[in-house]
Design an enzyme around this catalytic site. Sequence first.
Site, PDB file in Angstrom:
ATOM      1  N   GLY A 143       0.817  -1.212   0.000  1.00  0.00           N
ATOM      2  CA  GLY A 143       0.000   0.000   0.000  1.00  0.00           C
ATOM      3  C   GLY A 143       0.845   1.254   0.000  1.00  0.00           C
ATOM      4  O   GLY A 143       0.572   2.211  -0.734  1.00  0.00           O
ATOM      5  N   TYR A 144       1.883   1.248   0.817  1.00  0.00           N
ATOM      6  CA  TYR A 144       2.780   2.403   0.894  1.00  0.00           C
ATOM      7  C   TYR A 144       3.483   2.624  -0.440  1.00  0.00           C
ATOM      8  O   TYR A 144       3.556   3.755  -0.945  1.00  0.00           O
ATOM      9  CB  TYR A 144       3.802   2.180   2.012  1.00  0.00           C
ATOM     10  CG  TYR A 144       4.731   3.342   2.241  1.00  0.00           C
ATOM     11  CD1 TYR A 144       4.344   4.417   3.028  1.00  0.00           C
ATOM     12  CD2 TYR A 144       6.004   3.362   1.675  1.00  0.00           C
ATOM     13  CE1 TYR A 144       5.202   5.486   3.250  1.00  0.00           C
ATOM     14  CE2 TYR A 144       6.866   4.426   1.890  1.00  0.00           C
ATOM     15  CZ  TYR A 144       6.458   5.483   2.677  1.00  0.00           C
ATOM     16  OH  TYR A 144       7.305   6.544   2.891  1.00  0.00           O
ATOM     17  N   ALA A 145       4.003   1.545  -1.030  1.00  0.00           N
ATOM     18  CA  ALA A 145       4.700   1.674  -2.313  1.00  0.00           C
ATOM     19  C   ALA A 145       3.760   2.200  -3.391  1.00  0.00           C
ATOM     20  O   ALA A 145       4.133   3.064  -4.194  1.00  0.00           O
ATOM     21  CB  ALA A 145       5.295   0.331  -2.723  1.00  0.00           C
TER      22      ALA A 145
END
Length: 254
Positions: free
Chosen positions: A158-160
Amino acid sequence: MLEKFSLEGKVALVTGCKRGIGKGIALGLAEAGADIIGVSASLALEGSDVENEVKALGRNFKGYQCDFSDRDALYAFIKEVKADFPKIDILVNNAGTILRAPAAEHGDDLWDKVIDVNLNSQFILSREIGKEMVARQSGKIIFTASLLTFQGGITVPGYAASKGAIGQLVMALSNEWAGKGVNVNAIAPGYIDTDNTQALREDSERSAAILGRIPQGRWGNPDDFKGPAVFLASDAASYVNGAILLVDGGWMGR
């Protein structure tokens, strides 16, 4: 030449300014002359460390709280801050979160929260503050990107995804607003000594591997972002648009 870096008379809104990179950026902008509007999910409305340090520099500070994963809270904050500050010269989209889990176990709740905080709220805030900048033909918007704007990372899908999207959003907004007096750019931090990287720094094997790739040979710190932020927020960067400035000790050069 130095006057081009001055932010005297400017008002800067910095999200995620309670600690870490956001606090470093807020202090850097204040050192260059800007008054600061600070907002974080848990920022004390009065008497926070960042407020005290900004005021010690002779600058004004106004604090707000906002949960950037809550759409209603975000719009309420935008309405309040625009009423309190009709002219915001600089917007720093720094607030963010990182939730770790292997992709096969990365639930919808983790994905949705990261995307809401790191991407959706930042677009909404940029749109609502940016439209006022466009109307005035003047403004600076700075996003906090990441090494994962360029790389995939491990157990942080999700962060990437959110940080990859920020890179595209910077260019998309720049394409529309560069000709209307608004500079949109990003700073991409490398491995920085903050709360978000505590688990990595405490893992001796992983920490050694990370340091082994950084040509400068050290983790970054929040003060490393003062200069880059002041540059992008100032007239010195008047012809810089759609750029992602790496502040990574040389990591991406390896």
